[in-house]
Design a protein around this motif. Structure first.
Motif, PDB file in Angstrom:
ATOM      1  N   ASP A 196       4.444  13.389   1.327  1.00  0.00           N
ATOM      2  CA  ASP A 196       4.836  14.350   0.297  1.00  0.00           C
ATOM      3  C   ASP A 196       6.322  14.315  -0.032  1.00  0.00           C
ATOM      4  O   ASP A 196       6.714  14.508  -1.169  1.00  0.00           O
ATOM      5  CB  ASP A 196       4.447  15.773   0.726  1.00  0.00           C
ATOM      6  N   ASN A 197       7.155  14.061   0.979  1.00  0.00           N
ATOM      7  CA  ASN A 197       8.607  14.096   0.757  1.00  0.00           C
ATOM      8  C   ASN A 197       9.193  12.732   0.392  1.00  0.00           C
ATOM      9  O   ASN A 197      10.404  12.597   0.239  1.00  0.00           O
ATOM     10  CB  ASN A 197       9.314  14.662   1.988  1.00  0.00           C
ATOM     11  N   ASP A 198       8.357  11.700   0.241  1.00  0.00           N
ATOM     12  CA  ASP A 198       8.855  10.368  -0.105  1.00  0.00           C
ATOM     13  C   ASP A 198       9.360  10.317  -1.545  1.00  0.00           C
ATOM     14  O   ASP A 198       8.660  10.718  -2.477  1.00  0.00           O
ATOM     15  CB  ASP A 198       7.760   9.310   0.059  1.00  0.00           C
ATOM     16  N   LYS A 199      10.576   9.830  -1.689  1.00  0.00           N
ATOM     17  CA  LYS A 199      11.149   9.520  -2.996  1.00  0.00           C
ATOM     18  C   LYS A 199      11.480   8.032  -2.917  1.00  0.00           C
ATOM     19  O   LYS A 199      12.463   7.655  -2.286  1.00  0.00           O
ATOM     20  CB  LYS A 199      12.381  10.375  -3.262  1.00  0.00           C
ATOM     21  N   VAL A 200      10.629   7.214  -3.539  1.00  0.00           N
ATOM     22  CA  VAL A 200      10.610   5.782  -3.262  1.00  0.00           C
ATOM     23  C   VAL A 200      11.184   4.940  -4.396  1.00  0.00           C
ATOM     24  O   VAL A 200      10.857   5.147  -5.563  1.00  0.00           O
ATOM     25  CB  VAL A 200       9.158   5.325  -2.991  1.00  0.00           C
ATOM     26  N   ILE A 201      12.007   3.983  -4.005  1.00  0.00           N
ATOM     27  CA  ILE A 201      12.395   2.893  -4.895  1.00  0.00           C
ATOM     28  C   ILE A 201      11.511   1.717  -4.512  1.00  0.00           C
ATOM     29  O   ILE A 201      11.458   1.324  -3.349  1.00  0.00           O
ATOM     30  CB  ILE A 201      13.879   2.516  -4.732  1.00  0.00           C
ATOM     31  N   VAL A 202      10.779   1.184  -5.499  1.00  0.00           N
ATOM     32  CA  VAL A 202       9.938   0.010  -5.278  1.00  0.00           C
ATOM     33  C   VAL A 202      10.674  -1.186  -5.871  1.00  0.00           C
ATOM     34  O   VAL A 202      11.098  -1.142  -7.033  1.00  0.00           O
ATOM     35  CB  VAL A 202       8.555   0.150  -5.952  1.00  0.00           C
ATOM     36  N   LEU A 203      10.832  -2.243  -5.083  1.00  0.00           N
ATOM     37  CA  LEU A 203      11.531  -3.441  -5.530  1.00  0.00           C
ATOM     38  C   LEU A 203      10.595  -4.644  -5.469  1.00  0.00           C
ATOM     39  O   LEU A 203       9.929  -4.861  -4.447  1.00  0.00           O
ATOM     40  CB  LEU A 203      12.750  -3.715  -4.647  1.00  0.00           C
ATOM     41  N   VAL A 204      10.546  -5.401  -6.557  1.00  0.00           N
ATOM     42  CA  VAL A 204       9.760  -6.636  -6.620  1.00  0.00           C
ATOM     43  C   VAL A 204      10.592  -7.690  -7.337  1.00  0.00           C
ATOM     44  O   VAL A 204      11.573  -7.367  -8.003  1.00  0.00           O
ATOM     45  CB  VAL A 204       8.408  -6.425  -7.353  1.00  0.00           C
TER      46      VAL A 204
END
Length: 158
Positions: free
Chosen positions: A75-83
């Protein structure tokens, strides 16, 4: 459920601009890298994760692991996704990962790619993937650092 605060395409994955500009701008507390090559190379994986700030949980996954991780955010994840490639986001989307926006930060010149916009290059297959994202309602933009004006990729593809 956690939030993807930035979904970014960048050949270099993690580097200074990502760390300073985007972490500050997004308030991210986690970085998820989805890249089969990096996930399967212990040395590369160590290098990439060691570049991130110590207070940011940074993980590298292959495609299957990335899908699982992104579908099961805390719930508390604030994610940067990198590809490294737009094809990864197309596949993530097909696997049920919801993407609202994709940011292109770095796609450098290399064999098979031609100039797409300023210092961004893309192959015909990569342009087709970007178009597929746009056609599926994903807002795709070029924005090197958070302070830059975002360039709408849909306009460049037409």
């Amino acid at each position: 459920m956690g939030t993807i605060v930035l979904a970014r395409i960048d050949d270099r994955l993690i580097h200074g601009q990502v760390m300073t500009s985007w972490l500050n701008y997004t308030g991210a507390n986690r970085i998820i890298i989805v890249d089969d090559e990096t996930a399967n190379d212990t040395f590369l994986k160590m290098i990439v994760t060691s570049v991130a700030p110590a207070n940011i949980n940074t993980e590298v996954f292959d495609m299957a692991g990335g899908v699982t991780a992104l579908k099961n955010l805390a719930d508390n994840d604030k994610v940067i996704v990198l590809v490294k490639s737009p094809a990864v986001y197309v596949e993530l989307m097909k696997q049920g990962v919801i993407l609202e926006k994709v940011n292109i930060g770095g796609m450098g010149a290399k064999e098979g790619r031609s100039k797409f916009y300023k210092n961004i290059s893309a192959s015909e297959a990569e342009k087709a993937c970007l178009a597929e994202l746009v056609n599926n309602g994903v807002a795709v933009s070029i924005q090197i650092i958070a302070e830059d004006k975002a360039i709408d990729v849909a306009k460049l593809l037409s």
